[in-house]
Design an enzyme around this catalytic site. Structure first.
Site, PDB file in Angstrom:
ATOM      1  N   GLY A 139     -13.175  96.739  47.280  1.00  0.00           N
ATOM      2  CA  GLY A 139     -12.064  95.941  46.759  1.00  0.00           C
ATOM      3  C   GLY A 139     -11.935  94.647  47.545  1.00  0.00           C
ATOM      4  N   ALA A 140     -11.929  94.766  48.876  1.00  0.00           N
ATOM      5  CA  ALA A 140     -11.791  93.593  49.734  1.00  0.00           C
ATOM      6  C   ALA A 140     -12.135  93.991  51.163  1.00  0.00           C
ATOM      7  CB  ALA A 140     -10.363  93.054  49.670  1.00  0.00           C
ATOM      8  N   HIS A 171      -2.780  94.968  52.337  1.00  0.00           N
ATOM      9  CA  HIS A 171      -3.630  95.919  53.074  1.00  0.00           C
ATOM     10  C   HIS A 171      -4.597  95.178  54.006  1.00  0.00           C
ATOM     11  CE1 HIS A 171      -6.036  99.681  53.490  1.00  0.00           C
ATOM     12  NE2 HIS A 171      -7.031  98.822  53.628  1.00  0.00           N
ATOM     13  N   GLU A 172      -5.314  94.215  53.452  1.00  0.00           N
ATOM     14  CA  GLU A 172      -6.320  93.521  54.270  1.00  0.00           C
ATOM     15  C   GLU A 172      -5.634  92.701  55.361  1.00  0.00           C
ATOM     16  OE1 GLU A 172      -9.153  94.663  53.789  1.00  0.00           O
ATOM     17  OE2 GLU A 172      -8.845  95.467  51.774  1.00  0.00           O
TER      18      GLU A 172
HETATM   19 ZN   LIG Z   1      -8.842  99.025  54.588  1.00  0.00          ZN
END
Ligand SMILES: [Zn+2]
Length: 854
Positions: free
Chosen positions: A258-259, A294-295
């Site tokens: 996702g990232a 999150h990141e």
């Molecule tokens: Zn993570």
């Protein structure tokens, strides 16, 4: 040089074998001469032997590298190339290692290391991609500062940290924070930026950028706002401040994950950052906000404090998922977020925990770490932290976290370090709690009750089924949040947390005027399967009266499952009392629309299959599908007279806004439209499609029409409108398969793999097709076995290009043992065919072997 596919049996790596690297790294200087097929990477690394080294072997990881030259302190040396890297004789005092290697970014379809995506250079180094860039001790416990010079002809050239200078054809970067190689990043391409700015709580100005391909600039505003909200929230809630002058995000179309939280230079799958009302659904907006958070949160939980080794992956992932869930709950609705998370946990983690791929949140062995970026490490890892917080209380939780950041900043840590801060901050012994990290499997919690003379007793029995390599399980610490309701619906005991530590344990509640109705496992206080003999009448009572929103939804969900199980097993007709309860709820405008939409959403067919299997039945996917259809049709008929009014009442007018309230209303409106479509032949859906000015409404209408097989014109119109937008086209590919009838699903997917826009090298497109196929339960498991053959054919083809994505998609087969012998035989045949493929990657080989070992 070494091929990606080992000819010999892959080596298993064990946690117990951990030994520290024998050298410290004082500094790393990297120079990249970018060229699509022959990039030169020059490294200059200052090593210092550790005085206390237990192993002084000088081994550097390296894969798919062409070594041009190597020097130590300026003198040419000839290292020995070995499997997975090189060895070299080195001085016993500090020395400078220099190497020049050549790599081929254009030929890198695995998307690990340095690769090209649409003419742009990009990296992905977690977990072990840096070894495809240069020779290096590619392990998370080796940390250093990096200085990077990039030479090439791209207009934008980025790396971690702060910019040091740039000129025609070059740029230099320096990251002052020591980091492991997996957090290294480089991006070079003709990109444009959406700029922003943030002032930290101590008054430091931070420049923010989202970098995208020209044409995507208008899809960055939402992501930028999400980033600023995340930065502010982490200061407010955890007291954590950003630590560089600059924070860059880059959107990339070809990305396995996702990232990625690279220090100061997050790289995102474009699907997880680009958003606009016209091209993104409400679900996309919510997900983008969560992933950006999150990141960003990884900057502290992952980057400043990282993992000692990859067995500790849940140290950073479990904690960061927990933090991003807290953030989403604060930004949106806490109960809705919790319900969504539990639905996802049951859909993704429970099958894993109860099948051949079961592993503890902290596994003790692996062959390929890429295969352990799982729902267990991420989502169960977060659940474990949620339990810990519930057990110690909020104040103690934040006290322990404060100690964690003070004690371990700049270190590479373990689960033991993490639990120790909680023990030191609270005085609590967590040795039994630690079983959550070391043992796999979902505990079963059997509940029985007793009432006499005003005293009510709840008795719990816990057990955890055997999982691969772990036949015996000891009792765990399980926090069970319980409330009691009186028969007239009043709450007579508010929520309290019962702490289970034994295999069998009773708790009493005194002074009750009548036998209460218990509301057990409020807020889903532990990731367990609750087994309790109860009636549908009691479930309906809780659906109407429980004060805990999660358990209200849960009661409705349990009812929905019971009704469908009875339809499948006994051929029962849909339960009238349940239909009445749903009707009452859907008309109740005092209830949050998002909540009503969730109660109206049927349990997934895979969830019904899992429930049937738990009760000793062999699930028949076609029968489960038929029951779902019959139920929805009956509900639509029951609501027939009120559906048009409900549809009108829940329609969101005015300009599109992605906020939680409007999104919840649109979700309910979409559920009503899907019921209405069963009665009006798609008239309303066609009208909605024609007038929709945002993707949520357009997509919802299209999916209703596709399910009704009335979407020929709209599907073509959608394609014509959006064929140049890769992310919207992913939706178009996936939706056709998701909405296909069981007998057409595999054929629809097969036809789409022949579509000119199908591109196997793009993980998003591959997942759009095959994720949708695996998600169409009755279609994938159709008795013909066509779905199995099609998936296997494509996994075999993809494995040669992209082992990581191939291996992950193998999980579609993980539940195979729950089906009948004919289906099992058909799946086994495909698994064996994959396993027997020449040159199969280590990633896929490990996954298929584990699934076959079931
Ligand atoms: Zn993570």
């Amino acid at each position: 040089m070494k091929d990606a596919s080992p000819a010999t049996a892959p080596e298993t790596i064990y946690l117990k074998d951990y030994t520290p690297f024998g050298y410290d790294i004082e500094s790393v200087h990297l120079t990249f001469h970018l060229a699509p097929e022959a990039t030169r990477v020059l490294s200059k690394i200052r090593f210092a032997p550790k005085a206390d080294a237990t192993d002084a072997t000088f081994f550097l990881h390296g894969e798919e590298l062409k070594l041009i030259s190597a020097k130590i302190d300026g003198q040419e040396v000839s290292p020995t190339l070995v499997e997975g890297g090189l060895k070299c004789d080195v001085p016993s005092a500090p020395f400078t290692w220099e190497a020049e290697v050549e790599i081929n970014p254009a030929g890198n379809t695995a998307l690990e290391g340095l690769y090209m995506s649409n003419g742009m250079y990009c990296t992905q180094c977690e977990a072990e991609g840096f070894r495809k860039i240069t020779y290096y001790p590619d392990r998370p416990d080796v940390m250093s500062t990096f200085t990077v010079r990039i030479e090439g002809d791209a207009s934008v050239m980025l790396s971690n940290g702060n910019p040091m200078g740039k000129g025609e054809g070059w740029a230099e970067w320096h990251d002052p924070w020591p980091k492991p190689a997996y957090l290294f990043a480089l991006v070079a391409g003709d990109l444009v930026n959406h700029p922003g700015q943030f002032t930290t709580k101590s008054g430091k100005e931070v420049e923010l950028n989202i970098w995208v391909r020209p044409g995507d600039e208008d899809k960055c505003a939402f992501g930028m706002e999400a980033l600023k909200k995340s930065m502010k929230w982490d200061e407010d809630v955890y007291g954590l401040e950003y630590d560089l002058e600059l924070f860059n995000i880059v959107a990339v179309d070809d990305f396995n994950m996702g990232a990625m939280e690279n220090k100061g230079l997050n790289i995102f799958n474009s699907s997880c950052v680009l958003a606009s009302p016209e091209t993104s659904t409400d679900a996309n907006f919510e997900r983008i906000e969560a992933i950006i958070a999150h990141e960003y949160f990884h900057n502290w939980t992952g980057n400043r404090i990282t993992c000692r080794d990859w067995f500790q992956l849940c140290l950073k992932e479990g904690l960061t998922v927990f933090r991003d869930a807290q953030f989403t709950a604060d930004m949106r609705s806490e109960p809705v977020k919790r319900i969504e998370d539990v639905i996802a946990l049951r859909a993704r983690q429970f099958p894993e925990d109860n099948g051949p791929l079961a592993h503890p949140p902290r596994p003790e062995q692996f062959q390929e770490i890429n295969n352990f970026y799982t729902a267990t490490v991420y989502e169960k890892g977060a659940e474990v932290i949620g339990m810990l917080k519930r057990l110690v209380g909020d104040d103690n939780y934040y006290k322990a976290l404060k100690l964690y950041f003070e004690r371990h900043d700049g270190q590479a840590c373990t689960i033991e370090d993490w639990l120790k801060v909680f023990e030191d901050a609270t005085g609590r012994d967590l040795s039994q709690f630690k079983l959550w990290y070391s043992e796999a499997g979902t505990p079963r919690l059997k509940v029985s009750e007793d009432y006499a003379d005003g005293t009510y007793t709840l008795t719990f029995e816990q057990s955890t089924p055997p999982t691969p390599g772990q036949p015996q399980k000891a009792p765990r610490v399980i926090p069970v949040a319980v409330g009691l309701l009186s028969p007239n619906g009043d709450e007579v005991r508010g929520t309290e947390v019962l702490e289970l530590t034994e295999a069998r344990q009773s708790f009493t509640f005194e002074g009750l005027a009548a036998k209460p109705v218990p509301s057990i496992l409020r807020e889903f206080s532990a990731p367990v399967i609750l087994e309790r003999e109860t009636t549908n009448a009691e479930r309906a009572f809780l659906l109407a009266h429980d004060t805990d929103p999660f358990n209200r939804w849960e009661a409705g969900n349990a009812l929905a499952k019971e009704v469908r199980v009875a339809m499948v097993v006994d051929g029962a007709t849909p339960d009238a009392a349940y239909l009445d309860a749903l009707e009452k709820l859907v008309r109740d405008d005092d209830q949050d629309p998002a909540f009503r939409a969730l109660v109206l959403s049927p349990p997934s067919q895979a969830d019904i299959a899992q429930t049937l299997a738990e009760r000793g039945h062999t699930p028949d996917p076609q029968k489960i599908y038929d029951a779902a259809e019959t139920f929805a049709q009956t509900l639509a008929q029951q609501l027939e007279t009120s559906l048009p009014r409900l549809y009108a009442a829940t329609t969101v007018d005015g300009p599109y806004r992605p906020d939680a309230e409007s999104a919840g209303k649109r979700a309910l409106n979409g559920r009503i439209l899907s019921l209405l479509t069963r009665l009006d032949g798609g008239e309303q859906a066609a009208r909605q499609y024609a007038t929709a000015d945002n993707m949520t409404q357009q997509y919802t209408a299209l999916s209703c029409l596709m399910k009704a097989e009335k979407a020929d014109a709209q599907s073509q119109a959608f394609f014509d409108q959006w064929q140049h937008d890769r992310l919207v086209m992913d939706k178009w590919f996936a939706l056709q398969i998701a909405c296909a009838s069981p007998e057409n699903a595999a054929a629809t997917a097969a036809a789409l793999t022949r579509h000119p826009l199908f591109d196997m090298k793009n993980p998003n497109r591959f997942r759009a097709v095959f994720g949708a196929l695996a998600g169409n339960h009755a279609g994938f498991h159709h008795a013909s076995g066509d779905g199995y053959v099609l998936l296997a054919d494509n996994l075999i083809a993809l494995d040669k290009l992209n082992p990581q994505t191939t291996a992950r998609m193998c999980a579609a087969f993980q539940t195979w043992k729950r089906y009948d012998t004919a289906r099992q035989e058909r799946i086994r045949e495909q698994l064996l065919r994959i396993a027997g493929t020449d040159g199969l990657s280590r990633d896929t080989n490990e996954m298929v072997s584990r699934i076959l070992d079931a």
